[in-house]
Design an enzyme around this catalytic site. Sequence first.
Site, PDB file in Angstrom:
ATOM      1  N   SER A  42       0.773  -1.155   0.021  1.00 56.51           N
ATOM      2  CA  SER A  42       0.097  -0.016  -0.112  1.00 56.51           C
ATOM      3  C   SER A  42       0.829   1.115   0.053  1.00 56.51           C
ATOM      4  O   SER A  42       0.321   2.558  -0.299  1.00 56.51           O
ATOM      5  CB  SER A  42      -1.111   0.102   1.157  1.00 56.51           C
ATOM      6  N   LYS A  86       0.213   4.844   6.582  1.00 60.59           N
ATOM      7  CA  LYS A  86      -0.253   5.759   5.398  1.00 60.59           C
ATOM      8  C   LYS A  86       0.450   7.009   5.397  1.00 60.59           C
ATOM      9  O   LYS A  86       0.978   7.351   6.522  1.00 60.59           O
ATOM     10  CB  LYS A  86      -1.836   5.635   5.343  1.00 60.59           C
TER      11      LYS A  86
END
Length: 204
Positions: A42, A86
């Site tokens: 990710s 993230k």
Amino acid sequence: MGAASTAAATARGYLDALIAAGLVALFLITFVIRTFYIPSVSMVPTLQVHDVVLVDEIAYRLHAPAVGDVAVFAPPVNSGGEDYVKRVIGVPGDRIVIADGIVYRNGTALREPYENQSPRYALTIRNYGIYVNGSPLDPRQANVPPRATWQAPDRIPDGFYFVLGDDRNYSDDSHVWGFVREPGFVGRAFFVIWPLDRVRALEK
């Protein structure tokens, strides 16, 4: 003082220094810095699968998460107790729009050299919700706070943050499960320590 005494004093000095350094390192590892293993794609290309990063756990006790930070946090969805990593894209009060593969923050297109690929979805924060490809995220399945907690219908509410993975189309992030609450942040990832050929500081 004889030569033997001088040598003993020098050795004792080195030993004291090593003990002090060890205690400092133990304190940092226990209370300030932790390691975090990257399990998914990710955050490619910034972070690769199997990278190990250092996380500053005291950073967000001193200041709020900032746009561009690579942050570690407890996600607002069931993750089996695992933290996520993230990039912070929007902070409280920001307007976020994603259109034609470009992320806009407060009307300005973000310059994102870290992005692996442009998002293939459209997104807007409006009408007290997060809309992806025209449909609102379901508050029963995503972290979209009640209308009464918003300060404006098209801005991130106080205490909430919008995060995305750098590998935009292969990341479960705010476009899937909504905002991250400020208390959920664990720390800021700041350095890759493994593998050795990827050792480097993480920049915004």
